[in-house]
Write a protein that holds these residues in place. Structure first.
Motif, PDB file in Angstrom:
ATOM      1  N   LYS A   1      47.927 104.799 -39.171  1.00  0.00           N
ATOM      2  CA  LYS A   1      47.022 103.643 -39.096  1.00  0.00           C
ATOM      3  C   LYS A   1      45.609 104.051 -38.704  1.00  0.00           C
ATOM      4  O   LYS A   1      44.769 103.206 -38.415  1.00  0.00           O
ATOM      5  CB  LYS A   1      47.554 102.624 -38.086  1.00  0.00           C
ATOM      6  N   SER A   2      45.355 105.343 -38.653  1.00  0.00           N
ATOM      7  CA  SER A   2      44.043 105.845 -38.253  1.00  0.00           C
ATOM      8  C   SER A   2      43.692 107.030 -39.138  1.00  0.00           C
ATOM      9  O   SER A   2      44.393 107.337 -40.114  1.00  0.00           O
ATOM     10  CB  SER A   2      44.059 106.255 -36.776  1.00  0.00           C
ATOM     11  N   ASN A   3      42.594 107.712 -38.819  1.00  0.00           N
ATOM     12  CA  ASN A   3      42.217 108.899 -39.568  1.00  0.00           C
ATOM     13  C   ASN A   3      43.235 110.009 -39.338  1.00  0.00           C
ATOM     14  O   ASN A   3      43.704 110.227 -38.220  1.00  0.00           O
ATOM     15  CB  ASN A   3      40.833 109.381 -39.120  1.00  0.00           C
ATOM     16  N   TYR A   4      43.549 110.693 -40.426  1.00  0.00           N
ATOM     17  CA  TYR A   4      44.546 111.747 -40.348  1.00  0.00           C
ATOM     18  C   TYR A   4      44.219 112.777 -41.418  1.00  0.00           C
ATOM     19  O   TYR A   4      43.853 112.433 -42.545  1.00  0.00           O
ATOM     20  CB  TYR A   4      45.953 111.173 -40.573  1.00  0.00           C
ATOM     21  N   LEU A   5      44.304 114.053 -41.058  1.00  0.00           N
ATOM     22  CA  LEU A   5      44.001 115.112 -42.010  1.00  0.00           C
ATOM     23  C   LEU A   5      44.908 116.304 -41.744  1.00  0.00           C
ATOM     24  O   LEU A   5      45.087 116.709 -40.588  1.00  0.00           O
ATOM     25  CB  LEU A   5      42.534 115.540 -41.899  1.00  0.00           C
ATOM     26  N   SER A   6      45.487 116.845 -42.811  1.00  0.00           N
ATOM     27  CA  SER A   6      46.404 117.969 -42.661  1.00  0.00           C
ATOM     28  C   SER A   6      46.171 118.964 -43.790  1.00  0.00           C
ATOM     29  O   SER A   6      45.885 118.580 -44.933  1.00  0.00           O
ATOM     30  CB  SER A   6      47.855 117.491 -42.682  1.00  0.00           C
ATOM     31  N   VAL A   7      46.276 120.246 -43.461  1.00  0.00           N
ATOM     32  CA  VAL A   7      46.189 121.331 -44.435  1.00  0.00           C
ATOM     33  C   VAL A   7      47.545 122.032 -44.460  1.00  0.00           C
ATOM     34  O   VAL A   7      48.027 122.509 -43.429  1.00  0.00           O
ATOM     35  CB  VAL A   7      45.079 122.330 -44.074  1.00  0.00           C
ATOM     36  N   ARG A   8      48.151 122.077 -45.620  1.00  0.00           N
ATOM     37  CA  ARG A   8      49.449 122.740 -45.770  1.00  0.00           C
ATOM     38  C   ARG A   8      49.345 123.802 -46.865  1.00  0.00           C
ATOM     39  O   ARG A   8      48.475 123.727 -47.748  1.00  0.00           O
ATOM     40  CB  ARG A   8      50.541 121.731 -46.135  1.00  0.00           C
ATOM     41  N   PHE A   9      50.256 124.762 -46.813  1.00  0.00           N
ATOM     42  CA  PHE A   9      50.297 125.819 -47.822  1.00  0.00           C
ATOM     43  C   PHE A   9      51.683 125.814 -48.461  1.00  0.00           C
ATOM     44  O   PHE A   9      52.669 126.254 -47.852  1.00  0.00           O
ATOM     45  CB  PHE A   9      49.990 127.179 -47.188  1.00  0.00           C
ATOM     46  N   MET A  10      51.730 125.284 -49.680  1.00  0.00           N
ATOM     47  CA  MET A  10      52.995 125.223 -50.405  1.00  0.00           C
ATOM     48  C   MET A  10      53.455 126.645 -50.733  1.00  0.00           C
ATOM     49  O   MET A  10      52.671 127.470 -51.220  1.00  0.00           O
ATOM     50  CB  MET A  10      52.822 124.412 -51.689  1.00  0.00           C
ATOM     51  N   ASN A  11      54.718 126.917 -50.457  1.00  0.00           N
ATOM     52  CA  ASN A  11      55.278 128.252 -50.681  1.00  0.00           C
ATOM     53  C   ASN A  11      54.532 129.330 -49.892  1.00  0.00           C
ATOM     54  O   ASN A  11      54.597 130.513 -50.235  1.00  0.00           O
ATOM     55  CB  ASN A  11      55.278 128.611 -52.174  1.00  0.00           C
ATOM     56  N   GLY A  12      53.797 128.883 -48.876  1.00  0.00           N
ATOM     57  CA  GLY A  12      53.087 129.829 -48.028  1.00  0.00           C
ATOM     58  C   GLY A  12      51.752 130.293 -48.552  1.00  0.00           C
ATOM     59  O   GLY A  12      51.014 130.970 -47.845  1.00  0.00           O
TER      60      GLY A  12
END
Length: 336
Positions: free
Chosen positions: A59-70
């Motif tokens: 319900k607020s600001n949200y940011l994520s960085v992910r690495f698929m398969n590393g």
């Protein structure tokens, strides 16, 4: 991309498509329809299930960085932003969800105004020139950031009017207006934080690759411009608060000095009233018909002498001249 149909309460529009990347804009009309549609989308796009499952919770600001398969970077999150088209218009708040990998950009509940702007000739040409989805995301966020420039333009106009009021007459209500300006700046500053965070997250995901992206640099420079504006206006409001505090302190000192002068000047009358008000029979001049006149004359002479002595000592200053004698900045310029 799969073309399976989602629920009627959920709409999927392909805003842009090229050989290198595509942008899908999703619109959910209500929460119930959103939940059902998310379940369908998780089956269609299982690689995005972490982001899709997050949507109802955020319900607020949200940011994520992910690495698929590393190794393959993806950026997803939620953005709370304000839309303000004209200086005189009222701002409106929206929450948009987004997901980006190299070849796809997904947005959920982007506002209609921004959607229309992205379809104009200028933005469409920029999207056509984008090499991949990340550059498309930078173009979109740069367009949203334009609303903040409009908000800051209106804020600056109000701030200049407040400064003119303070210069001409610093009354008690000005502090309330200064605090209102401070909260307005705080509002825009808080909504600006996700854009600066996106710049840092993009560098985390793509490292030095972004330095060759024209659209990333344009967004970074616009973020830098906005950050400079916020810092400048924050210092300006702090200056206004300091000026108001100094003016209030000076005004309080003037009031105390004035009360001290009045008390000192009236001291002879107080002493005379205390002495001749005592219940004694043999007070001087009490039985004379001209005694009252003499005492009044002595009191007035003593008060005039007291004030004259204080003026000679330079203790009265400009306290009795009033605020009209204080020059304004315009008067100072005219004298030069």
């Amino acid at each position: 991309m799969s073309k399976e149909k989602a629920k009627p309460e959920f709409r999927r529009d392909r805003q842009f498509f090229s050989n290198n990347w595509e942008w899908w804009d999703w619109v959910a009309t209500d929460e119930d329809g959103l939940r059902d549609a998310l379940d369908d989308l998780i089956e269609i796009y299982p690689e995005m299930q972490h982001w899709l499952r997050k949507i109802p919770e955020v319900k607020s600001n949200y940011l994520s960085v992910r690495f698929m398969n590393g190794t393959v970077p993806v950026i997803f999150g939620s953005l709370l932003y304000a839309v303000k088209n004209e200086r005189a218009s009222e701002r409106q708040e929206y929450q948009m969800y987004f997901y980006m990998d190299r070849g796809r950009l997904f947005t959920l509940n982007l506002d209609d105004n921004t959607r229309g702007i992205m379809c104009t000739g200028e933005r469409a040409a920029m999207l056509q020139q984008a090499k991949d989805a990340r550059e498309g995301m930078f173009i979109l966020f740069r367009a949203i950031l334009h609303y903040y420039h409009v908000g800051m333009d209106q804020f600056e106009m109000n701030l200049r009017g407040l400064e003119r009021k303070m210069e001409s007459r610093n009354n008690r209500t000005l502090m309330d207006q200064i605090l209102a300006a401070r909260f307005e700046l705080l509002y825009w500053s808080n909504h600006f934080i996700p854009f600066a965070e996106l710049i840092a997250a993009s560098r985390e995901a793509f490292l030095e690759e972004l330095e060759e992206s024209r659209f990333f640099r344009q967004l970074a420079y616009r973020v830098e411009r906005m950050d400079g504006l916020f810092k400048h206006y924050e210092k300006e409001i702090d200056t206004l608060i300091s000026i108001d505090n100094a003016a209030s302190g000076i005004r309080g000192n003037e009031i105390m000095k004035t009360l001290t002068i009045v008390t000192s000047v009236c001291t002879p009358a107080t002493v005379a009233g205390a002495v001749w008000g005592m219940n004694f029979e043999n007070l001087p001049f009490i039985d004379k018909t001209w005694g009252v006149v003499l005492i009044i004359a002595l009191i007035l002479a003593s008060m005039a002498g007291m004030y004259g002595w204080m003026m000679m000592r330079g203790w009265t200053g400009d306290l009795l001249k009033g605020e009209s004698s204080r020059p304004t900045a315009e008067d100072t310029d005219k004298r030069r």
